[in-house]
Design a protein around this motif. Structure first.
Motif, short mmCIF file in Angstrom:
data_model
loop_
_atom_site.label_atom_id
_atom_site.label_comp_id
_atom_site.label_asym_id
_atom_site.label_seq_id
_atom_site.Cartn_x
_atom_site.Cartn_y
_atom_site.Cartn_z
N SER A 1 0.83 -1.21 0.00
CA SER A 1 0.00 0.00 0.00
C SER A 1 0.86 1.26 0.00
O SER A 1 0.51 2.26 -0.63
N GLN A 2 2.02 1.21 0.68
CA GLN A 2 2.91 2.36 0.70
C GLN A 2 3.56 2.58 -0.66
O GLN A 2 3.64 3.72 -1.15
N GLU A 3 4.03 1.49 -1.28
CA GLU A 3 4.64 1.63 -2.60
C GLU A 3 3.61 2.12 -3.62
O GLU A 3 3.93 2.92 -4.50
N LEU A 4 2.39 1.65 -3.50
CA LEU A 4 1.34 2.07 -4.42
C LEU A 4 1.11 3.57 -4.33
O LEU A 4 1.05 4.26 -5.36
N ARG A 5 0.99 4.10 -3.10
CA ARG A 5 0.76 5.53 -2.94
C ARG A 5 1.96 6.34 -3.42
O ARG A 5 1.80 7.39 -4.07
N MET A 6 3.15 5.85 -3.11
CA MET A 6 4.36 6.56 -3.50
C MET A 6 4.51 6.59 -5.03
O MET A 6 4.86 7.62 -5.62
N ALA A 7 4.23 5.47 -5.68
CA ALA A 7 4.37 5.38 -7.13
C ALA A 7 3.34 6.25 -7.84
O ALA A 7 3.64 6.87 -8.87
N PHE A 8 2.13 6.31 -7.31
CA PHE A 8 1.07 7.07 -7.97
C PHE A 8 1.20 8.57 -7.74
O PHE A 8 0.66 9.37 -8.50
N ALA A 9 1.95 8.97 -6.70
CA ALA A 9 2.06 10.39 -6.35
C ALA A 9 2.61 11.22 -7.50
O ALA A 9 2.15 12.34 -7.76
N GLY A 10 3.63 10.70 -8.21
CA GLY A 10 4.24 11.44 -9.31
C GLY A 10 3.27 11.71 -10.45
O GLY A 10 3.06 12.87 -10.84
N PRO A 11 2.66 10.64 -11.03
CA PRO A 11 1.66 10.88 -12.07
C PRO A 11 0.50 11.76 -11.62
O PRO A 11 -0.01 12.58 -12.40
N PHE A 12 0.10 11.62 -10.35
CA PHE A 12 -0.99 12.45 -9.83
C PHE A 12 -0.61 13.93 -9.89
O PHE A 12 -1.42 14.77 -10.30
N VAL A 13 0.63 14.26 -9.50
CA VAL A 13 1.09 15.65 -9.58
C VAL A 13 1.06 16.14 -11.03
O VAL A 13 0.62 17.26 -11.30
N SER A 14 1.51 15.29 -11.96
CA SER A 14 1.50 15.68 -13.38
C SER A 14 0.08 15.92 -13.87
O SER A 14 -0.19 16.89 -14.61
N PHE A 15 -0.87 15.05 -13.47
CA PHE A 15 -2.27 15.24 -13.86
C PHE A 15 -2.83 16.55 -13.30
O PHE A 15 -3.53 17.28 -14.00
N VAL A 16 -2.50 16.83 -12.03
CA VAL A 16 -3.00 18.06 -11.40
C VAL A 16 -2.47 19.28 -12.14
O VAL A 16 -3.23 20.22 -12.45
N ASN B 1 2.01 17.51 -19.63
CA ASN B 1 1.90 16.95 -18.28
C ASN B 1 0.88 15.82 -18.24
O ASN B 1 1.09 14.82 -17.53
N ILE B 2 -0.21 15.95 -18.97
CA ILE B 2 -1.19 14.85 -19.03
C ILE B 2 -0.56 13.62 -19.68
O ILE B 2 -0.69 12.49 -19.18
N VAL B 3 0.15 13.84 -20.79
CA VAL B 3 0.84 12.73 -21.48
C VAL B 3 1.90 12.12 -20.57
O VAL B 3 2.05 10.89 -20.50
N LEU B 4 2.64 12.98 -19.85
CA LEU B 4 3.68 12.49 -18.94
C LEU B 4 3.08 11.60 -17.85
O LEU B 4 3.62 10.54 -17.52
N GLY B 5 1.94 12.03 -17.30
CA GLY B 5 1.27 11.23 -16.28
C GLY B 5 0.83 9.88 -16.82
O GLY B 5 1.02 8.85 -16.18
N LEU B 6 0.24 9.89 -18.03
CA LEU B 6 -0.23 8.64 -18.64
C LEU B 6 0.95 7.72 -18.98
O LEU B 6 0.89 6.51 -18.75
N PHE B 7 2.03 8.30 -19.53
CA PHE B 7 3.20 7.51 -19.90
C PHE B 7 3.80 6.81 -18.68
O PHE B 7 4.18 5.65 -18.73
N ASN B 8 3.85 7.54 -17.56
CA ASN B 8 4.43 6.97 -16.35
C ASN B 8 3.55 5.89 -15.72
O ASN B 8 4.01 5.16 -14.85
N LEU B 9 2.30 5.80 -16.15
CA LEU B 9 1.42 4.76 -15.63
C LEU B 9 1.51 3.47 -16.44
O LEU B 9 0.85 2.48 -16.10
N LEU B 10 2.32 3.48 -17.51
CA LEU B 10 2.52 2.23 -18.27
C LEU B 10 3.08 1.17 -17.32
O LEU B 10 4.02 1.44 -16.56
#
Length: 363
Positions: A105-120, A155-164
């Motif tokens: 759960s910690q790794e999940l939140r940490m990993a998603f934080a970056g793309p979330f910032v890019s989406f915001v 930034n939207i593309v960056l967020g999506l790319f990092n979620l691959l």
């Protein structure tokens, strides 16, 4: 020569620029200057304004990448993970972390934080453009509108790319976190890395027919997945052993006042490439083959070990785990560590010692 330069700190984390960032900066600026709207400023006059906007957009883009990495780092720090630094380089940014949280759960939140910032960032910039242009129609024809549109879209593309779902992208860590809830961490890493490799091969084949740049990205992904799988397996297996179990206790040392020529002969006779430098009972530093290889043969007689040795000693305790020692070696990019207890040298641990242990564990 230093490859990275510190430019400041954010949230107490040193921020560095890698030399490759300085190389890519004008390339990105050129791309923005020659591309037509809505992805560039071609046609903007005067020409100096075109270049200025392109350069400013490039700088702001890397600021966004820095914020993306800060998102990861902020969550990681909240879980007690130490962040050594954030470095901006050729392909973007990277946070140098002490370790990745093992709790899924910690790794999940940490990993998603970056793309979330890019989406915001992307949603805020595009949303602001929409609101302002609705109130002031002329705003849609300005260079500022175009610049924010470019940054928002990227930034939207960056967020999506990092979620691959492939290492080293954030999606690979999300996939591992999902697997880790159902199996061991090593197996979860192996499955996530294997998925990433398959994804990389498919991307490479697609790039072979449609876009050569995808081949380069596929190679980057494949290598990243392989390295993550290898380093995670090594770290976890070595957690069962302590430095004292695998270190060399009978340490050969050299004094600081012998010449480099004498040191070279000593290395040749004893078949080791690194030695602690000791004067009396005091540890003064460490000297390796890397330190002497750039000394010209004619200068080796006049140059002393004290002139070339590394005084900033990186050491571990004999009570540290072998996994901790491996992390220290990896972070500092060194091949051996001095083992010190109560300021006394008690052993030396090399990367070869760790690899030999790994070979025995895999038999």
């Amino acid at each position: 020569m230093k490859s990275s330069f510190k430019i400041g700190s954010l949230l107490g984390i040193p921020v560095k620029l890698h030399i490759t960032f300085l190389l890519i900066l004008p390339v990105f600026a050129l791309v923005f200057s020659i591309n037509e709207p809505p992805l560039g400023f071609a046609g903007t006059t005067p020409l100096i304004l075109n270049y200025a906007l392109s350069l400013l957009t490039t700088i702001l883009l890397f600021v966004c990448i820095l914020l993306h990495e800060l998102g990861h780092s902020y969550i990681a720090k909240s879980y007690g993970v130490e962040i050594k630094d954030i470095t901006l380089l050729l392909f973007g940014g990277v946070s140098s972390m002490e370790e990745i949280p093992r709790e899924p759960s910690q790794e999940l939140r940490m990993a998603f934080a970056g793309p979330f910032v890019s989406f915001v960032i992307g949603v805020v910039l595009l949303g602001m453009n929409f609101i302002v242009s609705s109130l002031i129609p002329e705003y849609a024809d300005t260079s500022i509108y175009l610049m924010f549109s470019i940054l928002g879209f990227i930034n939207i593309v960056l967020g999506l790319f990092n979620l691959l779902p492939a290492f080293p992208m954030d999606g690979g860590r999300l996939l591992r976190a999902w697997y880790a809830k159902r199996m061991s961490y090593i197996k979860a890493t192996h499955y996530a890395a294997s998925f990433g490799k398959i994804f990389a091969v498919m991307m490479g084949l697609f790039g072979l027919f449609f876009n050569p740049w995808l081949i380069l990205i596929a190679l980057f992904v494949y290598i990243g997945a392989s390295e993550e799988d290898k380093s995670t397996t090594i770290s976890i297996l070595l957690e069962k052993y302590y430095v004292r179990d695998i270190m060399t206790q009978d340490v050969l040392s050299v004094p600081p006042d012998i010449s480099v020529e004498e040191l070279a002969k000593f290395m040749f006779e004893n078949k080791h490439l690194g030695y602690p430098v000791i004067q009396g009972n005091s540890l003064k530093g460490i000297v390796t083959f890397t330190d002497i290889r750039n000394i010209l043969p004619n200068d080796r007689f006049a140059t002393l070990v004290s002139d070339i040795m590394t005084r900033d000693i990186i050491s571990v305790s004999p009570d540290d785990t072998a996994s901790d020692a491996f992390k220290v070696m990896t972070i500092n990019n060194i091949g051996r560590l001095l083992v010190v207890r109560d300021d006394e040298l008690v052993g030396i641990l090399s990367r070869s010692d760790l690899m030999r242990t790994m070979m025995l564990l895999n038999e």
